[in-house]
Enzyme design. Structure first.
Site, PDB file in Angstrom:
ATOM      1  N   HIS A  83      10.809  -3.480   5.689  1.00 42.11           N
ATOM      2  CA  HIS A  83      10.524  -2.103   5.269  1.00 42.11           C
ATOM      3  C   HIS A  83      10.899  -1.092   6.356  1.00 42.11           C
ATOM      4  O   HIS A  83      11.130   0.075   6.059  1.00 42.11           O
ATOM      5  CB  HIS A  83       9.066  -1.943   4.809  1.00 42.11           C
ATOM      6  N   ASP A 219       8.646 -10.063   5.179  1.00 40.83           N
ATOM      7  CA  ASP A 219       8.987  -8.682   5.538  1.00 40.83           C
ATOM      8  C   ASP A 219       9.709  -8.633   6.887  1.00 40.83           C
ATOM      9  O   ASP A 219       9.127  -8.292   7.908  1.00 40.83           O
ATOM     10  CB  ASP A 219       7.701  -7.852   5.573  1.00 40.83           C
ATOM     11  N   SER A 644       4.304  -1.745  12.571  1.00 37.81           N
ATOM     12  CA  SER A 644       5.208  -2.477  11.689  1.00 37.81           C
ATOM     13  C   SER A 644       6.389  -2.981  12.496  1.00 37.81           C
ATOM     14  O   SER A 644       7.072  -2.209  13.161  1.00 37.81           O
ATOM     15  CB  SER A 644       5.698  -1.567  10.565  1.00 37.81           C
TER      16      SER A 644
END
Length: 713
Positions: A83, A219, A644
């Protein structure tokens, strides 16, 4: 009895060392290092952060301004989240080459894809410069004067403090203005896409599973840093070479178990751990519900269009994901804050704080802080709601209005700075808006406009609402705007902006779309912004003094600075949790869970055929364990947005996973961390290696890596 006392001490240390915290890596020696050792860490604080020798910090750059990455090879290969790389993957995608659906893998370096504007930044060193920043501040009487002096000092120091010519000086505030640190950084500007799994792996579960445990998402994506021939930052050039890092992470595929030590390093974006109860109550009851309603309406419309049209799905993929991410986070945050009784916990601390103030004879300095907070948050309530609704509706979620606001700013620039500044900004706008309109659908946006203007007219505080919006029919207004305004296409907006300033401004003010945003913005800057800023400035000053008092009155407490997108370390253990009565979550998930969720052809839960084949054959290579393929795991590390892509490290500093999310109930950790329910979610490095090796067949990448297995290397 001695054994019992030792056992109790051991339990206390184990628990107290998991109470959250985002610690500055240059200040780990002492209490933090001791806690980390007690949790099982085998390396030293010096190995994590060192100025004189290569250390872990040299392998953890900030990725493209908002995420984290880690260097995993001596050729500048970096790993981050899918992402985080999503915009780049999307920008390289088309209906002919749909890398979102099919994935992308460069099997040789010359096939890696360039990414205009993408950067990664490394921290070279950290230095405390609080005294220099605050020089001459204490003698000033007003908060405005103090803030101006601080900013002037920061500007001067940023320019004058020593650094290499290719480096930058960045000065950040900590503890609400009670400490200032200098971060010397170097930023690389030639970053190329190397690999990304299909979205059915990298985004598996999409919005439904976002912020949720158990999770089954791969991810991750891979990029490479390129540098000039001297290994220094440089703009893209075919002559650039792969960056030679100071340090890169060995990858451990030995395996994990519950209660193993974990450390996460990265650039957490923003937390507000020391807000008073009055502020938290306002967030839970007023501000979050309003923002959630706006994004809920936006997402329903976008999702409806995206499910029906693949071209729109590609256009809106990144925007939709960004909107949904915060939307679901706010929902979980409110849920967690209520479940943990965060307001009551803070009220209890505030009572203890006030007792301390009295006992320490500090009433003159700190005695009125809590009553000041109560008064200020009561006064700011309606202004804060109006500000959030204006931001969400006009600037973030209605695309025509967000473009219109840029034009509104253009008009303000002409008024304040004149013709030349107007012309420069106008030309930049015309050149920059092309990319925006490539990913814009006016039919979709008209539906969003209609829904959000309805919310705006009903939920916006009436005393601040412009008459032209209050008494208009949202459906008719939407129809008029999107059939008459020139903001609906790139060709039309170029025509609108063509001419001298007088001509352009006259055309702008006759444009139906511009008229709407101008009415909203004028009302905001006349009725809301000045009053909000005035009260908020008082709150900032009160918060700074409150933080100073906490540090002074509770010297033995574990008080870490709020996140502010600077490099931090958080540590804990792999651990399950109990979110609700009769529900206990284990800390690991496996590929089996993907197949249990599999829905053929579904937007969120489809699975690539090759992955199904590998699963059916149990063809996991060296990465599986006991016939199962590990996928995700959770731990007690205190993370937030910006983490992230952060590396998850084991006791020896080896890479064991990739941080990408938090559990839904634990998203409140930005405001209040609870070790009972706050968990970060990571992709197991074994799953990442399995996808690179067995699914993608990218042997060229596997050969670059230093892999540590259970066998002696």
């Amino acid at each position: 009895m001695k054994f019992i006392r030792l056992l109790l001490l051991f339990v206390f240390v184990q628990v107290s060392a998991q109470q959250g915290g985002m610690w500055i890596p240059s200040l780990l020696k002492g209490m933090n290092e001791t806690e980390m050792k007690n949790l099982g860490m085998k390396i030293t604080a010096e190995e994590i952060y060192s100025v004189n020798t290569s250390s872990i910090k040299d392998a953890v750059p900030q990725f493209d301004g908002g995420c984290t990455a880690e260097v995993i090879s001596d050729k500048g290969l970096i790993l981050t989240n899918h992402h985080c790389g999503f915009d780049a993957i999307q920008n390289h995608s088309s209906t002919e080459h749909d890398y979102l659906t099919d994935g992308f893998w460069a099997y040789k370096m010359e096939d890696e894809l360039t990414n205009k504007g993408m950067v990664v930044s490394f921290v070279v060193r950290i230095e405390d410069i609080t005294t220099k920043v605050l020089e001459g501040v204490s003698s000033l009487s007003t908060e405005i004067e103090k803030q101006k002096k601080i900013q002037d000092n920061i500007g001067m120091l940023s320019r004058s403090l020593p650094k290499e010519t290719w480096q930058e000086n960045n000065i950040k505030t900590f503890y609400d203005g009670n400490q200032y640190l200098l971060f010397v950084t170097e930023t690389f500007k030639d970053i190329r896409l190397v690999g990304a799994p299909p979205s059915a792996i990298g985004k598996f579960g999409s919005d439904t599973d976002n912020w949720v445990w158990p999770r089954h998402t791969g991810d991750f994506s891979l990029f490479r840093i390129y540098a000039d021939k001297n290994n220094r930052p440089a703009e893209y050039s075919p002559e650039n070479v792969a960056y030679k890092p100071k340090y890169f992470f060995p990858i451990s595929i030995k395996g994990l178990k519950e209660n193993d030590f974990t450390m996460v390093m990265g650039y957490p974006g923003r937390t507000q751990e020391y807000l008073p109860s009055f502020a938290v109550e306002q967030i839970v009851n007023n501000l979050n519900p309003a923002k959630i309603e706006v994004r809920d309406a936006t997402l329903k419309i976008q999702n409806e269009f995206m499910r029906k049209d693949n071209a729109i799905k590609i256009q809106y993929a990144a925007k939709n994901a960004s909107i949904a991410n915060a939307w679901k986070k706010w929902i979980g945050e409110a849920k967690g804050l209520k479940k943990s009784n965060a307001v009551s916990v803070k009220q209890k601390f505030e009572a203890e704080f006030q007792d301390k103030v009295i006992k320490e004879g500090k009433l003159n300095e700190y005695g009125s802080l809590l009553s000041d907070f109560e008064k200020n948050y009561s006064a700011i309530k309606e202004y804060a709601l109006a500000r959030d609704l204006f931001t969400e509706i006009a600037l973030r979620n209605t695309e025509l209005l967000s473009v219109g606001y840029k034009l509104y700013q253009l008009e303000q620039i002409y008024t304040s700075k004149g013709e030349q500044s107007f012309t420069d900004r106008r030309n930049n706008l015309v050149n920059g808006l092309g990319d925006f309109y490539k990913e814009y659908n006016p039919i979709l946006d008209q539906k969003v406009f209609e829904q959000l203007l309805t919310i705006y007219s009903k939920k916006f505080p009436k005393q601040f609402l412009p008459n032209s919006i209050e008494y208009s029919d949202a459906q008719k207004l939407a129809q008029d705007v999107y059939t008459q305004s020139q903001l609906v296409s790139y060709d039309k907006i170029k025509q609108l902006l063509n001419g001298d300033s007088k001509t352009v401004l006259e055309k702008l003010n006759n444009d139906k779309g511009f008229q709407v945003i101008k009415a909203m913005a004028d009302a905001h800057f006349k009725n809301v912004a000045p009053q909000y800023d005035e009260i908020n400035l008082r709150n900032m000053a009160t918060q700074r003094t409150y933080m100073k008092a906490i540090l002074e009155l509770f010297p033995k407490d574990r008080i870490f600075p709020d996140a502010n997108s600077t490099l931090r370390v958080t540590y804990g253990k792999i651990k399950g949790y109990k979110p609700n009565d009769a529900i206990i979550y284990e800390p690991f998930t496996y590929l089996d869970g993907v197949m249990e969720k599999y829905i053929p052809g579904d937007y969120e839960f489809d699975v690539p055929k090759k992955l199904i084949d590998l699963y059916n054959k149990k063809d996991y290579g060296v990465y599986g364990i006991n016939g199962k393929m590990p996928l995700n795991f959770i731990a007690t590390n205190h993370t937030t947005g910006g983490n992230s892509g952060s590396p998850a490290l084991d006791a020896n500093g080896n890479l064991i996973g990739l941080n990408f999310d938090r559990v839904w109930e634990g998203t409140m950790s930005d405001i209040y961390y609870s070790p009972e329910i706050c968990r970060n979610i990571m992709v197991d490095i074994r799953y990442i290696m399995f996808i690179i090796d067995k699914f993608a067949g990218a042997e060229n990448l596997v050969k670059e890596l230093k892999i540590i297995s259970s066998k002696k290397q």
